[in-house]
Design an enzyme around this catalytic site. Structure first.
Site, PDB file in Angstrom:
ATOM      1  NE  ARG A 120      -3.341   2.429   2.737  1.00 27.06           N
ATOM      2  CZ  ARG A 120      -3.207   3.236   3.800  1.00 27.06           C
ATOM      3  NH1 ARG A 120      -2.485   2.866   4.847  1.00 27.06           N
ATOM      4  NH2 ARG A 120      -3.792   4.398   3.826  1.00 27.06           N
ATOM      5  CG  HIS A 177      -1.165   8.872   3.792  1.00 32.96           C
ATOM      6  ND1 HIS A 177      -1.330   7.507   3.954  1.00 32.96           N
ATOM      7  CD2 HIS A 177      -0.758   9.322   5.001  1.00 32.96           C
ATOM      8  CE1 HIS A 177      -1.027   7.155   5.211  1.00 32.96           C
ATOM      9  NE2 HIS A 177      -0.665   8.249   5.860  1.00 32.96           N
ATOM     10  CG  ASN A 219      -5.231   3.257   8.667  1.00 36.80           C
ATOM     11  OD1 ASN A 219      -5.414   2.395   7.809  1.00 36.80           O
ATOM     12  ND2 ASN A 219      -4.713   4.439   8.391  1.00 36.80           N
ATOM     13  CE1 TYR A 227      -0.024   2.205  13.641  1.00 36.97           C
ATOM     14  CE2 TYR A 227      -1.978   3.263  12.737  1.00 36.97           C
ATOM     15  CZ  TYR A 227      -0.680   2.818  12.586  1.00 36.97           C
ATOM     16  OH  TYR A 227      -0.047   2.978  11.381  1.00 36.97           O
TER      17      TYR A 227
HETATM   18  C1  PNW Z   1      -1.191   7.119  11.026  1.00 38.21           C
HETATM   19  N1  PNW Z   1      -2.095  10.432  16.575  1.00 38.21           N
HETATM   20  O1  PNW Z   1      -1.017   8.371  11.609  1.00 38.21           O
HETATM   21  C2  PNW Z   1      -0.880   7.419   9.575  1.00 38.21           C
HETATM   22  O2  PNW Z   1      -1.804   6.968   8.634  1.00 38.21           O
HETATM   23  C3  PNW Z   1       0.529   7.170   9.198  1.00 38.21           C
HETATM   24  O3  PNW Z   1       0.882   8.087   8.211  1.00 38.21           O
HETATM   25  C4  PNW Z   1       1.420   7.238  10.414  1.00 38.21           C
HETATM   26  O4  PNW Z   1       2.775   7.178  10.118  1.00 38.21           O
HETATM   27  C5  PNW Z   1       0.990   6.101  11.345  1.00 38.21           C
HETATM   28  O5  PNW Z   1      -0.389   6.192  11.668  1.00 38.21           O
HETATM   29  C6  PNW Z   1       1.784   6.014  12.634  1.00 38.21           C
HETATM   30  O6  PNW Z   1       1.599   7.160  13.399  1.00 38.21           O
HETATM   31  C7  PNW Z   1      -1.301   8.787  12.867  1.00 38.21           C
HETATM   32  O7  PNW Z   1      -1.376  11.382  16.989  1.00 38.21           O
HETATM   33  C8  PNW Z   1      -0.550   9.847  13.342  1.00 38.21           C
HETATM   34  O8  PNW Z   1      -3.050   9.976  17.274  1.00 38.21           O
HETATM   35  C9  PNW Z   1      -0.824  10.386  14.562  1.00 38.21           C
HETATM   36  C10 PNW Z   1      -1.846   9.868  15.341  1.00 38.21           C
HETATM   37  C11 PNW Z   1      -2.613   8.796  14.850  1.00 38.21           C
HETATM   38  C12 PNW Z   1      -2.328   8.256  13.614  1.00 38.21           C
END
Ligand code: PNW
Length: 456
Positions: free
Chosen positions: A83, A127, A301, A303
């Site tokens: 991706r 993005h 996405n 996390y």
């Molecule tokens: C995502 N937060 O970003 C993005 O899609 C990516 O570009 C990035 O590198 C990846 O997750 C890891 O961070 C985020 O501050 C950036 O909560 C910041 C946050 C969440 C997602």
């Protein structure tokens, strides 16, 4: 259904796809090359104090010149999907609206090289690197003109790449670039808009998504699939009993009201509209139809959970439980380590909206990633993170939740937005002075997973 029945607790469905992900501004570099126009992230990162160590994406991983050897890294991992995102301002560099042939040529070469190496390209159209002229001319996402421009750009990309790219994601993570870029002001373009203006920005964002879905369909063959890559808010039942699970489902629709809910249902929830008082976003019924154009798949996405939920006897039917102060995180302070988020994100999306096809478009861990004198990186925390998260993903697929593939974020360390190069998510470590790539121990781990199609 018997084809979903898996009798162990490590294996994934036979046709499951494993891959990695990157994004244009985070890896490409070559920011002035071959006629590329500037984006809001060029402007933002060049202002001193905005980014840790005043890092920029001017050079980044130099992926623009090194994509061939980086594709070999993907091959070394035995991954079959990749991706990446397309830089809008490489293709439409300025307000004339004239496409830059050299811009699309880069993606032609990238796609051809991926296919020649047996890797399927999955392209994200946005993005976060909005062309600067759209910010200047229309105030960016504050205007529907930007949504329309996005539709035109999507049509052009579909016409030029749709013969070889069979899977597109429209927009990556509305919540991050809108709330942090136009609300908190810590991401590009660095604005702090009041809530009612933010409501309009969100609406213009989902409208752009819908226009792009229609543009891609109108400008490519029937075998081209389209979805989005959303970092949905994730409601996790704090104790997995029936009433909390039910409450978490109710919470999911509300906490995703401005993005995923309106995209999948074609209407804003009553509570969301009420929250604006006298100044709700301006929209038409016609726009709601565009926004909710049918999708082939939904990319998630994932996390961390955003809300821990318990059932409650109140108007909403749920209560949000606070995260303990000691809740563990990765080196990214927002990244609570809670593997069950991956299970609940996919399970809720199937159960609430009956989505038939999903991808995990991002999941990954940032770690300290120390390099030893002989260039080894023992990122054992990332391996443990992956084992635990993938176990929860396997739990979902073994129950018939239709997840078709997984993209690890990220192939290699890269420009991590306001953290610059100080926060690292890669399976490969990058020496940004020499541009050398070094596999971490987690690269070895992920190769085992991809090769054996099971949690290892
Ligand atoms: C995502 N937060 O970003 C993005 O899609 C990516 O570009 C990035 O590198 C990846 O997750 C890891 O961070 C985020 O501050 C950036 O909560 C910041 C946050 C969440 C997602």
């Amino acid at each position: 259904k018997s084809d979903h029945l898996i009798l162990d607790n490590t294996s994934f469905p036979a046709d499951f796809l494993w891959g990695t992900a990157t994004a244009a501004y985070q890896v490409e570099g070559a920011y002035k090359e071959d006629g590329r126009g500037l984006s809001i992230w060029d402007t933002f990162s060049h202002i001193k104090g905005n980014i840790k160590n005043n890092d920029t994406g001017d050079v980044a991983n130099d992926f623009y010149h090194r994509y061939k050897s980086d594709i070999q890294l993907m091959k070394d991992l035995n991954t079959k999907i990749f991706r990446f995102s397309i830089s809008w301002s490489r293709i439409f560099p300025d307000a004339t609206g004239k496409p830059n042939q050299k811009g699309i040529d880069f993606y032609n070469k990238l796609v051809d090289e991926l296919l020649a190496n047996g890797i399927q390209p999955f392209a994200t159209l946005y993005h976060w690197d909005l062309p600067q002229y759209l910010q200047d001319k229309y105030k960016g996402w504050e205007s529907k003109e930007t949504s329309k421009a996005f539709g035109d750009y999507a049509a052009y990309v579909a016409r030029n790449l749709g013969d070889r790219v069979k899977n597109f994601f429209t927009i990556n993570e509305f919540r991050t670039f809108i709330e942090l870029g136009y609300g908190a002001g810590v991401f590009a373009p660095g604005l702090k808009l009041p809530e009612e203006k933010l409501g309009q920005v969100r609406h213009n964002g989902v409208l752009a998504h819908g226009l792009a879905v229609q543009a891609i369909r109108a400008n490519s063959g029937a075998d081209v699939k389209v979805g989005l890559a959303d970092n949905l808010s994730i409601a996790v039942p704090v104790i997995e009993n029936e009433k909390n699970i039910k409450a978490a489902k109710i919470a999911m629709r509300e906490i995703n009201a401005s993005y995923l809910t309106v995209i999948l249902e074609g209407k804003y929830t009553e509570n969301y509209l009420k929250s604006f008082g006298k100044n709700p976003p301006k929209f038409t019924e016609e726009e709601l139809k565009i926004i909710s154009s049918p999708l082939d798949f939904v990319g998630l996405n994932v996390y961390n959970p955003t809300h821990l939920i318990e059932a409650a006897d109140n108007k909403l039917g749920y209560e949000v439980i606070p995260f303990a102060k000691s809740f563990p995180t990765t080196t990214s302070k927002w990244e609570y380590i809670a593997p069950e988020a991956l299970y609940w994100a996919t399970k809720h999306v199937k159960d609430i909206w009956n989505v038939k096809e999903m991808y995990i478009t991002e999941n990954g861990s940032s770690s300290t990633d120390e390099r030893t004198a002989d260039n080894k990186i023992y990122d054992t925390d990332r391996i443990s993170f992956l084992r635990n998260y993938l176990t929860q993903l396997q739990r979902a697929t073994s129950e018939g939740v239709p997840v078709k593939g997984y993209f690890y974020w990220s192939l290699m360390d890269n420009f991590e937005w306001t953290s610059g190069y100080s926060i690292t998510f890669g399976l490969y470590n990058v020496d940004f002075k020499t541009q050398k790539r070094f596999p971490k121990l987690s690269a070895e781990y992920y190769k085992e997973v991809a090769t054996n199609n099971k949690v290892m």
